[in-house]
Design an enzyme around this catalytic site. Structure first.
Site, mmCIF file in Angstrom:
data_model
loop_
_atom_site.group_PDB
_atom_site.id
_atom_site.type_symbol
_atom_site.label_atom_id
_atom_site.label_comp_id
_atom_site.label_asym_id
_atom_site.label_seq_id
_atom_site.Cartn_x
_atom_site.Cartn_y
_atom_site.Cartn_z
ATOM 1 C CD GLN A 104 -2.442 -1.299 2.720
ATOM 2 O OE1 GLN A 104 -3.403 -0.646 3.082
ATOM 3 N NE2 GLN A 104 -1.830 -2.146 3.527
ATOM 4 C CG HIS B 67 -3.177 2.506 -1.595
ATOM 5 N ND1 HIS B 67 -3.166 2.437 -0.212
ATOM 6 C CD2 HIS B 67 -4.348 1.940 -1.973
ATOM 7 C CE1 HIS B 67 -4.276 1.849 0.221
ATOM 8 N NE2 HIS B 67 -5.009 1.532 -0.825
ATOM 9 C CB VAL C 25 2.918 6.127 -2.433
ATOM 10 C CG1 VAL C 25 1.453 5.731 -2.538
ATOM 11 C CG2 VAL C 25 3.113 7.046 -1.220
HETATM 12 P P1 OAD Z 1 -1.427 3.018 9.247
HETATM 13 O O1 OAD Z 1 -0.807 4.262 9.769
HETATM 14 O O2 OAD Z 1 -2.897 2.924 9.216
HETATM 15 O O3 OAD Z 1 -0.877 1.772 10.054
HETATM 16 C C1 OAD Z 1 0.488 1.623 10.312
HETATM 17 C C2 OAD Z 1 0.728 0.270 10.945
HETATM 18 O O4 OAD Z 1 2.129 0.056 11.032
HETATM 19 C C3 OAD Z 1 0.157 0.107 12.357
HETATM 20 O O5 OAD Z 1 -0.456 -1.170 12.452
HETATM 21 C C4 OAD Z 1 1.408 0.122 13.254
HETATM 22 O O6 OAD Z 1 1.272 -0.736 14.400
HETATM 23 C C5 OAD Z 1 2.446 -0.429 12.319
HETATM 24 N N1 OAD Z 1 3.832 0.011 12.594
HETATM 25 C C6 OAD Z 1 4.284 1.241 12.917
HETATM 26 N N2 OAD Z 1 5.621 1.245 13.017
HETATM 27 C C7 OAD Z 1 6.028 -0.013 12.750
HETATM 28 C C8 OAD Z 1 7.292 -0.666 12.691
HETATM 29 N N3 OAD Z 1 8.451 -0.034 12.931
HETATM 30 N N4 OAD Z 1 7.324 -1.983 12.363
HETATM 31 C C9 OAD Z 1 6.170 -2.662 12.119
HETATM 32 N N5 OAD Z 1 4.961 -2.103 12.157
HETATM 33 C C10 OAD Z 1 4.889 -0.802 12.472
HETATM 34 O O7 OAD Z 1 -0.796 2.803 7.778
HETATM 35 P P2 OAD Z 1 -1.281 1.863 6.581
HETATM 36 O O8 OAD Z 1 -1.968 0.653 7.071
HETATM 37 O O9 OAD Z 1 -0.106 1.705 5.697
HETATM 38 O O10 OAD Z 1 -3.545 5.263 1.643
HETATM 39 O O11 OAD Z 1 -2.335 2.811 5.875
HETATM 40 C C11 OAD Z 1 -3.065 2.306 4.795
HETATM 41 C C12 OAD Z 1 -3.386 3.425 3.845
HETATM 42 O O12 OAD Z 1 -3.969 4.514 4.560
HETATM 43 C C13 OAD Z 1 -2.192 4.038 3.171
HETATM 44 O O13 OAD Z 1 -1.761 3.307 2.042
HETATM 45 C C14 OAD Z 1 -2.680 5.397 2.791
HETATM 46 C C15 OAD Z 1 -3.439 5.754 4.041
HETATM 47 O O14 OAD Z 1 -4.510 6.627 3.852
HETATM 48 C C16 OAD Z 1 -3.684 6.283 0.782
HETATM 49 O O15 OAD Z 1 -3.143 7.360 0.937
HETATM 50 C C17 OAD Z 1 -4.562 5.965 -0.370
#
Ligand code: OAD
Length: 236
Positions: free
Chosen positions: A92, A110, A94
């Site tokens: 997901q 994405h 970018v």
């Molecule tokens: P989130 O910010 O929603 O989630 C981040 C995840 O990474 C959480 O589950 C954290 O626990 C985990 N995390 C943080 N630091 C970490 C580390 N060092 N090691 C392992 N895990 C860690 O981000 P996404 O799930 O990527 O879309 O968000 C999904 C989408 O929402 C993105 O692609 C973006 C956003 O809106 C668009 O912009 C279209």
């Protein structure tokens, strides 16, 4: 009928958490991007129509930041799996840190920061690397160039292909995503009952069915997990 599982195939579904240790902020963690910016303003077609210059500035900054960042040990460990497995990375994210770590089969559902596209035709894509997109820069069809990012309300890309990869994987590793954005988050449901399924994150509200949760930073867990999988492959 479901397709056959390929015993040598690993699918990684990654989110922003895998790039956190490279210095790229996540979206929803404390200090995540969506706590400091309004997604309606910078990541939606309505925001683009209202203030395109604000949207361009937001993504120009993200692009610069991503170009300055380096892949971390989790990206590199995943790339190293290719020495023994067929590996598909569905991300997901970018940024291009998976590719720069050496992964050769990366699907960006994405979009990608280092591409621009026309406002009306998503199929016209231009590689821009770290360069900013400026107001007045036009696509061949005469529309303003915009980031090649899938905004809220727009169609997520490569879903059918991604689902098919997960369905045929013997191992599925979900890392660094809160699984809160659909339809990308629904991809985990395509993982097969017999597949080894692992989720690595700092926290997880609702663990998808059948997944083993490994709580912690990607950089502390993924290298060991990948090492174990490489050892397993060497015994087969
Ligand atoms: P989130 O910010 O929603 O989630 C981040 C995840 O990474 C959480 O589950 C954290 O626990 C985990 N995390 C943080 N630091 C970490 C580390 N060092 N090691 C392992 N895990 C860690 O981000 P996404 O799930 O990527 O879309 O968000 C999904 C989408 O929402 C993105 O692609 C973006 C956003 O809106 C668009 O912009 C279209």
């Amino acid at each position: 009928m479901k397709p056959e599982i390929q015993s040598n195939k690993i699918v990684i579904l990654s989110g922003s958490g895998i790039s956190a240790e490279s210095g790229i902020p996540t979206f929803r963690d404390a200090n995540g991007l969506w706590h400091n910016y309004s997604w309606e303003a910078v990541a939606s077609p309505a925001g683009w129509r209202a203030h395109p210059e604000v949207v361009l500035e937001f993504y120009n900054e993200r692009r610069k930041h991503s170009a300055e960042a380096q892949p971390n040990i989790a990206h590199c460990a995943i790339a190293a799996l290719e020495s023994a497995y067929e590996v598909v990375v569905i991300t997901q994210n970018v940024d291009d840190l998976h590719e720069r770590a050496g992964s050769t089969n990366v699907i960006h559902v994405h979009g990608q920061l280092n591409y621009a596209r026309g406002t009306s035709d998503a199929r016209r894509r231009y590689r821009i690397n770290a360069a900013p997109i400026l107001m007045g820069q036009l696509c061949e069809d005469g529309t303003q160039l915009r980031p090649d990012i899938v905004w809220f309300g727009e169609d997520v890309e490569y879903m059918t292909e991604s689902r098919r990869h997960i369905e045929t994987a013997a191992k599925v590793l979900v890392v660094g995503t809160s699984l809160s954005v659909f339809p990308a988050a629904s991809l985990v449901k395509a993982a097969r009952g017999r597949a080894e399924k692992i989720l690595v994150a700092l926290d997880m509200d609702k663990l998808p069915f059948g997944f083993k949760f490994m709580r912690g930073k990607a950089g502390s867990i993924i290298p060991f997990l990948c090492e174990r999988w490489l050892e397993e492959a060497s015994k087969n």
